[in-house]
Design a protein around this motif. Structure first.
Motif, PDB file in Angstrom:
ATOM      1  N   PHE A  23      -3.310   3.355   0.194  1.00  6.32           N
ATOM      2  CA  PHE A  23      -2.722   4.378  -0.317  1.00  6.32           C
ATOM      3  C   PHE A  23      -1.233   4.595  -0.333  1.00  6.32           C
ATOM      4  N   VAL A  24      -0.768   4.585   1.045  1.00  3.64           N
ATOM      5  CA  VAL A  24       0.704   4.313   0.959  1.00  3.64           C
ATOM      6  C   VAL A  24       1.453   3.485  -0.179  1.00  3.64           C
ATOM      7  N   GLU A  25       0.780   2.323  -0.430  1.00  2.00           N
ATOM      8  CA  GLU A  25       1.415   1.101  -1.151  1.00  2.00           C
ATOM      9  C   GLU A  25       1.224   1.867  -2.382  1.00  2.00           C
ATOM     10  N   LEU A  26       0.127   2.165  -3.104  1.00  2.00           N
ATOM     11  CA  LEU A  26      -0.167   2.760  -4.288  1.00  2.00           C
ATOM     12  C   LEU A  26       0.834   3.942  -4.474  1.00  2.00           C
ATOM     13  N   LEU A  27       1.055   4.789  -3.490  1.00  3.41           N
ATOM     14  CA  LEU A  27       1.750   6.093  -3.774  1.00  3.41           C
ATOM     15  C   LEU A  27       3.408   5.705  -3.978  1.00  3.41           C
ATOM     16  N   GLY A  28       3.731   4.468  -3.278  1.00  2.00           N
ATOM     17  CA  GLY A  28       5.041   3.871  -3.331  1.00  2.00           C
ATOM     18  C   GLY A  28       5.294   3.556  -4.826  1.00  2.00           C
ATOM     19  N   GLU A  29       4.173   2.935  -5.498  1.00  2.00           N
ATOM     20  CA  GLU A  29       4.308   2.460  -6.751  1.00  2.00           C
ATOM     21  C   GLU A  29       4.699   3.607  -7.747  1.00  2.00           C
ATOM     22  N   ARG A  30       3.799   4.646  -7.712  1.00  2.00           N
ATOM     23  CA  ARG A  30       4.102   5.876  -8.331  1.00  2.00           C
ATOM     24  C   ARG A  30       5.371   6.658  -8.301  1.00  2.00           C
ATOM     25  N   VAL A  31       5.890   6.586  -6.735  1.00  2.00           N
ATOM     26  CA  VAL A  31       7.219   7.013  -6.484  1.00  2.00           C
ATOM     27  C   VAL A  31       8.337   6.379  -7.427  1.00  2.00           C
ATOM     28  N   ALA A  32       8.198   5.032  -7.380  1.00  2.00           N
ATOM     29  CA  ALA A  32       8.931   4.070  -7.928  1.00  2.00           C
ATOM     30  C   ALA A  32       8.992   4.562  -9.656  1.00  2.00           C
ATOM     31  N   ALA A  33       7.904   4.901  -9.850  1.00  2.00           N
ATOM     32  CA  ALA A  33       7.864   5.308 -11.402  1.00  2.00           C
ATOM     33  C   ALA A  33       8.224   6.709 -11.706  1.00  2.00           C
ATOM     34  N   GLY A  34       8.518   7.441 -10.585  1.00  2.00           N
ATOM     35  CA  GLY A  34       9.212   8.802 -10.978  1.00  2.00           C
ATOM     36  C   GLY A  34       8.588   9.969 -10.314  1.00  2.00           C
ATOM     37  N   LEU A  35       7.285   9.597  -9.647  1.00  2.00           N
ATOM     38  CA  LEU A  35       6.631  10.803  -9.199  1.00  2.00           C
ATOM     39  C   LEU A  35       7.413  11.477  -8.022  1.00  2.00           C
ATOM     40  N   LYS A  36       7.440  12.766  -7.838  1.00  2.00           N
ATOM     41  CA  LYS A  36       8.047  13.358  -6.951  1.00  2.00           C
ATOM     42  C   LYS A  36       7.139  14.122  -5.573  1.00  2.00           C
ATOM     43  N   VAL A  37       6.995  13.322  -4.470  1.00  2.00           N
ATOM     44  CA  VAL A  37       6.377  13.931  -3.402  1.00  2.00           C
ATOM     45  C   VAL A  37       7.157  13.534  -2.231  1.00  2.00           C
ATOM     46  N   ILE A  38       6.512  14.307  -1.055  1.00  2.97           N
ATOM     47  CA  ILE A  38       7.201  13.958   0.194  1.00  2.97           C
ATOM     48  C   ILE A  38       5.952  13.764   1.354  1.00  2.97           C
ATOM     49  N   GLY A  39       6.074  12.793   2.200  1.00  4.14           N
ATOM     50  CA  GLY A  39       5.083  12.787   2.849  1.00  4.14           C
ATOM     51  C   GLY A  39       5.185  12.807   4.660  1.00  4.14           C
ATOM     52  N   VAL A  40       4.270  13.253   5.239  1.00  2.00           N
ATOM     53  CA  VAL A  40       4.248  13.247   6.643  1.00  2.00           C
ATOM     54  C   VAL A  40       3.558  11.976   7.248  1.00  2.00           C
ATOM     55  N   PRO A  41       3.952  11.069   7.967  1.00  2.00           N
ATOM     56  CA  PRO A  41       3.295  10.009   8.430  1.00  2.00           C
ATOM     57  C   PRO A  41       2.612  10.405   9.611  1.00  2.00           C
ATOM     58  N   THR A  42       1.196   9.660   9.773  1.00  2.00           N
ATOM     59  CA  THR A  42       0.513   9.838  11.102  1.00  2.00           C
ATOM     60  C   THR A  42       0.576   8.968  12.381  1.00  2.00           C
ATOM     61  N   SER A  43       1.770   7.848  12.130  1.00  2.00           N
ATOM     62  CA  SER A  43       1.769   7.058  13.055  1.00  2.00           C
ATOM     63  C   SER A  43       3.124   6.481  12.745  1.00  2.00           C
ATOM     64  N   GLU A  44       3.742   5.620  13.817  1.00  2.00           N
ATOM     65  CA  GLU A  44       5.007   4.955  13.632  1.00  2.00           C
ATOM     66  C   GLU A  44       4.760   3.883  12.482  1.00  2.00           C
ATOM     67  N   GLN A  45       3.390   3.207  12.536  1.00  2.00           N
ATOM     68  CA  GLN A  45       3.090   2.086  11.712  1.00  2.00           C
ATOM     69  C   GLN A  45       3.075   2.649  10.326  1.00  2.00           C
ATOM     70  N   THR A  46       2.598   3.890  10.032  1.00  2.00           N
ATOM     71  CA  THR A  46       2.672   4.469   8.766  1.00  2.00           C
ATOM     72  C   THR A  46       4.194   4.844   8.270  1.00  2.00           C
ATOM     73  N   ARG A  47       4.781   5.267   9.252  1.00  2.00           N
ATOM     74  CA  ARG A  47       6.174   5.600   8.833  1.00  2.00           C
ATOM     75  C   ARG A  47       6.933   4.203   8.477  1.00  2.00           C
ATOM     76  N   ALA A  48       6.665   3.048   9.098  1.00  2.00           N
ATOM     77  CA  ALA A  48       7.422   1.799   8.689  1.00  2.00           C
ATOM     78  C   ALA A  48       6.836   1.366   7.287  1.00  2.00           C
ATOM     79  N   ASP A  49       5.385   1.610   6.916  1.00  2.00           N
ATOM     80  CA  ASP A  49       4.882   1.312   5.718  1.00  2.00           C
ATOM     81  C   ASP A  49       5.299   2.161   4.733  1.00  2.00           C
ATOM     82  N   ALA A  50       5.616   3.356   4.786  1.00  2.00           N
ATOM     83  CA  ALA A  50       5.869   4.270   3.735  1.00  2.00           C
ATOM     84  C   ALA A  50       7.525   4.141   3.632  1.00  2.00           C
ATOM     85  N   GLU A  51       8.165   3.969   4.608  1.00  2.00           N
ATOM     86  CA  GLU A  51       9.641   3.460   4.561  1.00  2.00           C
ATOM     87  C   GLU A  51       9.846   2.412   3.359  1.00  2.00           C
TER      88      GLU A  51
END
Ligand SMILES: O=C[C@H](O)[C@H](O)[C@H](O)COP(=O)(O)O
Length: 237
Positions: free
Chosen positions: A35-63
Motif C-alpha cells: 500500500f505504501v509503495e502504491l501510495l508513493g506512486e500516486r503521490v509522485a503523480a500529484g496526490l496530496k496526502v499525509i501519513g502517520v506510520p505505525t512502525s519505524e520500518q513503515t516510516r523508512a518505507d514511506a520516506e
C-alpha cells in the motif's frame, strides 16, 4: 497469481478509497508495504496526502517512496488507516502483531475514522486463535505478568503455550516502544472481546494483538478475485 501479487491487489483496491487531502494511517507488514509503495506512486503523480506510520520500518518505507509524514501530535484525526492482519474473523475482529507493530498500529487505528484491513484470503478464519496471539509486555516483572495472563486466559476459557518472542538473531525481540512480546498459542478464541478486556486490565501488559471493533472493512484478495467485507455495526453504534 502468487501470494505477493494478491497482497498487492488488496492494497490497490484500498488505494481506491484514498482522496486528495486525506490524512492516512500507514500500517506495517508485507501487505501494508504494498500500500505504501502504491501510495508513493500516486503521490509522485500529484496526490496530496499525509501519513502517520505505525512502525519505524513503515516510516523508512514511506520516506523511500516519497510519502509525506506527520505524527498524531500534529493532526487531530486520521481519515483512513490501511493495514494488514494475521487473522480476520467474520465480525472483522483481528489478530495483529505478527511483525511486532501492534501497539502503534492500534493507537493509529483508534485515531482513524475508518480502518481498512488488506490481506490475501488465507487470513480469513471462522474463529481467531490459530495464529499465536501477541501480547506486548513490560520486561520488568515479567513472571508476575505471565501468571496474570495465564489467569486471564483461564477465566476466558482458553489456554496454551506462551513464549517470549525472539528475533532472527536469537535475541529477545524488542518492539519500537522498547517492550517485549509474549506469543500465546491458543488455538481457538471463542470470545475475543472478553479476552481483550481481561488482557488490557493487566498492569504489565502494554497492549495485545486483538483488534476488536476497529476494522471498518476488509479487502481480501484470492484466486477468485477481490472480496470487500464491511463490518456490521452493532445496534446503537
Ligand atoms: O505487526 C505487524 C502487523 O500487525 C501486520 O499487519 C501483520 O502481522 C500482517 O503482516 P503481513 O501483511 O506481513 O502478513
Amino acid at each position: 497469481m502468487n501470494m505477493d501479487q494478491l497482497k498487492r491487489q488488496a492494497a490497490a483496491r484500498a488505494l481506491e478509497e484514498v482522496r486528495d487531502g486525506m490524512q492516512l494511517g500507514l500500517g506495517t507488514g508485507s501487505t501494508a508495504k504494498h500500500f505504501v509503495e502504491l501510495l508513493g506512486e500516486r503521490v509522485a503523480a500529484g496526490l496530496k496526502v499525509i501519513g502517520v506510520p505505525t512502525s519505524e520500518q513503515t516510516r523508512a518505507d514511506a520516506e523511500r517512496c516519497g510519502v509525506p509524514l506527520t505524527t498524531l501530535d500534529e493532526v487531530d484525526h486520521l481519515d483512513i488507516t490501511v493495514d494488514g492482519a494475521d487473522e480476520i474473523d467474520p465480525a472483522l475482529n483481528l489478530i495483529k502483531g505478527g511483525g511486532g507493530a501492534l501497539l502503534r498500529e492500534k493507537i493509529v487505528a483508534a485515531a482513524s475514522d475508518r480502518m481498512i484491513v488488506i490481506a490475501d484470503d488465507t487470513k480469513w478464519v471462522p474463529t481467531l486463535g490459530k495464529f499465536p496471539l501477541p501480547v506486548e509486555v513490560i520486561p520488568f516483572g515479567l513472571g508476575a505478568t505471565r501468571r496474570a495472563i495465564e489467569k486471564a486466559f483461564a477465566e476466558c476459557g482458553v489456554s496454551g503455550q506462551m513464549a517470549v518472542r525472539k528475533g532472527k538473531d536469537g535475541h529477545v525481540f524488542v518492539t519500537d516502544g522498547g517492550h517485549w512480546i509474549v506469543d500465546a498459542q491458543l488455538g481457538r478464541i471463542e470470545d475475543p472481546a472478553s479476552l481483550a478486556k481481561a488482557l488490557s486490565a493487566i498492569p504489565g501488559v502494554v497492549e495485545h494483538g486483538l483488534f476488536i471493533g476497529l476494522a471498518s472493512s476488509a479487502v481480501l484478495a484470492g484466486a477468485e478475485g477481490i472480496r470487500v467485507i464491511e463490518r456490521r455495526k452493532p445496534k446503537g453504534d
